[in-house]
Design a protein around this motif. Structure first.
Motif, PDB file in Angstrom:
ATOM      1  N   GLY A  10       8.799   5.141  -4.005  1.00 36.21           N
ATOM      2  CA  GLY A  10       8.331   6.122  -4.973  1.00 36.21           C
ATOM      3  C   GLY A  10       7.350   7.135  -4.415  1.00 36.21           C
ATOM      4  O   GLY A  10       6.848   7.994  -5.155  1.00 36.21           O
ATOM      5  N   ASP A  11       7.048   7.062  -3.126  1.00 33.74           N
ATOM      6  CA  ASP A  11       6.010   7.910  -2.565  1.00 33.74           C
ATOM      7  C   ASP A  11       6.330   9.408  -2.676  1.00 33.74           C
ATOM      8  O   ASP A  11       5.458  10.218  -3.003  1.00 33.74           O
ATOM      9  N   LEU A  12       7.590   9.784  -2.393  1.00 33.19           N
ATOM     10  CA  LEU A  12       7.954  11.199  -2.478  1.00 33.19           C
ATOM     11  C   LEU A  12       7.942  11.685  -3.928  1.00 33.19           C
ATOM     12  O   LEU A  12       7.603  12.840  -4.199  1.00 33.19           O
ATOM     13  N   TYR A  13       8.301  10.795  -4.849  1.00 33.61           N
ATOM     14  CA  TYR A  13       8.211  11.166  -6.268  1.00 33.61           C
ATOM     15  C   TYR A  13       6.749  11.386  -6.659  1.00 33.61           C
ATOM     16  O   TYR A  13       6.435  12.265  -7.468  1.00 33.61           O
ATOM     17  N   ALA A  14       5.849  10.605  -6.066  1.00 30.88           N
ATOM     18  CA  ALA A  14       4.424  10.784  -6.344  1.00 30.88           C
ATOM     19  C   ALA A  14       3.956  12.152  -5.859  1.00 30.88           C
ATOM     20  O   ALA A  14       3.196  12.854  -6.545  1.00 30.88           O
ATOM     21  N   ARG A  15       4.430  12.539  -4.656  1.00 32.11           N
ATOM     22  CA  ARG A  15       4.075  13.862  -4.119  1.00 32.11           C
ATOM     23  C   ARG A  15       4.702  14.972  -4.961  1.00 32.11           C
ATOM     24  O   ARG A  15       4.085  16.015  -5.186  1.00 32.11           O
ATOM     25  N   LEU A  16       5.914  14.728  -5.422  1.00 31.86           N
ATOM     26  CA  LEU A  16       6.604  15.715  -6.260  1.00 31.86           C
ATOM     27  C   LEU A  16       5.857  15.905  -7.586  1.00 31.86           C
ATOM     28  O   LEU A  16       5.762  17.026  -8.104  1.00 31.86           O
ATOM     29  N   ALA A  17       5.329  14.828  -8.091  1.00 30.04           N
ATOM     30  CA  ALA A  17       4.546  14.923  -9.328  1.00 30.04           C
ATOM     31  C   ALA A  17       3.352  15.846  -9.127  1.00 30.04           C
ATOM     32  O   ALA A  17       3.006  16.655 -10.003  1.00 30.04           O
ATOM     33  N   GLY A  18       2.719  15.747  -7.973  1.00 28.49           N
ATOM     34  CA  GLY A  18       1.592  16.618  -7.657  1.00 28.49           C
ATOM     35  C   GLY A  18       2.009  18.076  -7.565  1.00 28.49           C
ATOM     36  O   GLY A  18       1.261  18.975  -7.993  1.00 28.49           O
ATOM     37  N   ILE A  19       3.211  18.313  -7.025  1.00 24.72           N
ATOM     38  CA  ILE A  19       3.715  19.695  -6.931  1.00 24.72           C
ATOM     39  C   ILE A  19       3.954  20.265  -8.324  1.00 24.72           C
ATOM     40  O   ILE A  19       3.595  21.410  -8.618  1.00 24.72           O
ATOM     41  N   TYR A  20       4.544  19.450  -9.200  1.00 26.49           N
ATOM     42  CA  TYR A  20       4.780  19.903 -10.573  1.00 26.49           C
ATOM     43  C   TYR A  20       3.458  20.176 -11.282  1.00 26.49           C
ATOM     44  O   TYR A  20       3.332  21.145 -12.044  1.00 26.49           O
ATOM     45  N   LEU A  21       2.469  19.340 -11.034  1.00 29.45           N
ATOM     46  CA  LEU A  21       1.152  19.538 -11.653  1.00 29.45           C
ATOM     47  C   LEU A  21       0.553  20.867 -11.199  1.00 29.45           C
ATOM     48  O   LEU A  21       0.030  21.645 -12.017  1.00 29.45           O
ATOM     49  N   ASP A  22       0.650  21.150  -9.869  1.00 29.17           N
ATOM     50  CA  ASP A  22       0.120  22.406  -9.339  1.00 29.17           C
ATOM     51  C   ASP A  22       0.875  23.611  -9.876  1.00 29.17           C
ATOM     52  O   ASP A  22       0.341  24.731  -9.888  1.00 29.17           O
TER      53      ASP A  22
END
Length: 449
Positions: free
Chosen positions: A357-369
């Motif tokens: 799930g690590d890349l999904y976690a990073r993707l979540a941060g991108i969506y937040l930004d």
């Protein structure tokens, strides 16, 4: 120092480019065989180091009778029309009885035999005949003795009799009135094969220096051998200097590639990037690893746009495999280039191919930004389900912030409380918890009023 097969091949090729000096009767034939002009002697003298004039020798005369006997085999070797008949010439020469010949006359026979054997690529017998010729000294012209000594040294080198070749060429240098750059290079190559790198470097540097002094471009293979020699003795800075000359004088992919590698060993990342980029522009990078390395170099030197460009083309050309890792690098390059919207679908593809799930976690941060809070929560929860998240506390922070931005403060507090369990995020999460609690209190008061 171990001589590699590639280096051996290179040295032998160099020999064929060097002057093969024979007697005047057959020298023009040899020049043609080696793609050299018959005016070689004059050119050779111009680029050579000269010694004081040597004394001439008095030699016996060539009788008319002997001359007539040699005429027929000489015509077979060097016919006015048609192809040479070296075997026929040898048959005639072997039938000549030389018992009553003087030493100079015998030398003429051995010279013709030597060249005939040489032309048939029977180098051992050629050397044998030339040594018989040299044994007639001092009753032969000094010039002929000098020429044939050099020829013997070259042929010994071809036959990989390197010790003998070294002695012969060193002897020739003590005799020759003129020593050209090619001769110094040849001796350098012999020293190389005989594991004498310092002497080899000295001789080839002399050859290069002679060309430089005349404003001529030193031969490509001289730099190749010098590069190999300095590399084997561990002088990387000298290797770099030689390769820098090579790419200026002979700009080939292989030299740019080697230069890039040497810059890397010398921790000159920016120069390594320039060299590697030159290889890329010349179409020399055709493997996934090579393109990925170039992309990493671009990103390391803060040129992510070019990294993304290389990766995009590599993926389109199907050189780079669209693995989770490679797509992640591509997405990172796009994001660093301020191409956030373009990076999102690439990161989604990378995340879908990952086993955690690590890349999904990073993707979540991108969506937040990107102010897409709903999507940030969606992929963040997917990350939690998949597991294998390196920094769960940061993921909970992302989920908390995305939820709080949607004014879902109670849910946000739960996420922040999970984040606060990690000492690294406790202070930051606590601040957000207080903010959410205040917002909840404010909403309660507004509702009660």
């Amino acid at each position: 120092m171990k001589m590699t097969a590639a280096a051996t091949k290179l040295v032998k090729h160099t020999l064929l480019a060097a002057p093969l000096m024979l007697a005047p009767a057959v020298s023009s034939v040899v020049m043609k065989a080696f793609n050299q002009d018959a005016t070689f002697g004059a050119v050779y003298a111009q680029e050579a180091t000269k010694k004081p004039p040597q004394k001439t020798r008095k030699t016996p005369a060539l009788s008319q009778k002997v001359f007539k006997k040699l005429e027929a085999p000489n015509q077979l070797i060097n016919p006015e029309q048609g192809e040479p008949d070296y075997r026929g010439a040898l048959k005639l020469l072997n039938e000549i009885n030389t018992d009553k010949f003087n030493k100079y006359e015998k030398a003429q026979v051995y010279n013709l035999k030597g060249f005939a054997y040489y032309s048939l690529e029977d180098y051992r017998n050629a050397i044998k005949q030339y040594k018989l010729l040299l044994a007639q000294s001092p009753q032969i012209p000094l010039g002929l003795e000098v020429q044939i000594t050099y020829t013997v040294g070259q042929l010994q080198f071809v036959l990989e009799d390197y010790d003998a070749a070294e002695k012969t060429i060193e002897k020739w240098m003590s005799m020759a009135p003129i020593i050209g750059a090619d001769a110094h290079a040849l001796l350098g190559q012999i020293y190389y094969t005989n594991k004498k790198p310092k002497k080899a470097i000295g001789s080839i540097n002399t050859a290069v220096g002679m060309y430089d002094k005349k404003g001529k471009t030193p031969k490509e293979n001289w730099f190749q051998i010098l590069s190999a020699l300095h590399y084997e003795v561990g002088d990387n800075k000298k290797v770099i200097g030689i390769l820098e000359r090579l790419v200026r004088l002979y700009p080939k992919q292989t030299y740019w590639r080697r230069l890039a590698g040497m810059y890397g060993l010398d921790n000159r990342e920016k120069d390594q990037l320039y060299a590697y980029d030159a290889v890329y522009q010349m179409g020399g990078l055709s493997k996934e690893k090579e393109l990925m390395n170039l992309a990493y170099l671009y990103m390391g030197e803060d040129v992510p746009y070019l990294a993304a460009k290389v990766l995009k083309k590599g993926l389109a050309d199907k050189i780079i495999e669209p693995t989770s890792k490679n797509l992640e690098v591509y997405a990172t390059a796009l994001r660093m280039s301020q191409e956030v919207k373009k990076s999102i679908p690439v990161m989604e593809q990378a995340a879908s191919k990952s086993d955690g799930g690590d890349l999904y976690a990073r993707l979540a941060g991108i969506y937040l930004d990107s102010d897409n809070n709903k999507k940030a929560v969606e992929v963040g929860e997917k990350a939690l389900k998949r597991g294998k998240v390196k920094r769960k506390d940061q993921l909970y922070i992302t989920l908390g912030m995305a939820t709080a931005n949607q004014k879902k403060y109670s849910s946000a507090i739960k996420f922040f409380k999970e984040a606060a369990k990690d000492p690294r995020s406790k202070k930051f999460a606590t601040g957000w918890i207080k903010y959410c609690q205040n917002e909840l209190e404010r909403e309660r008061k507004l509702a009660a009023s």
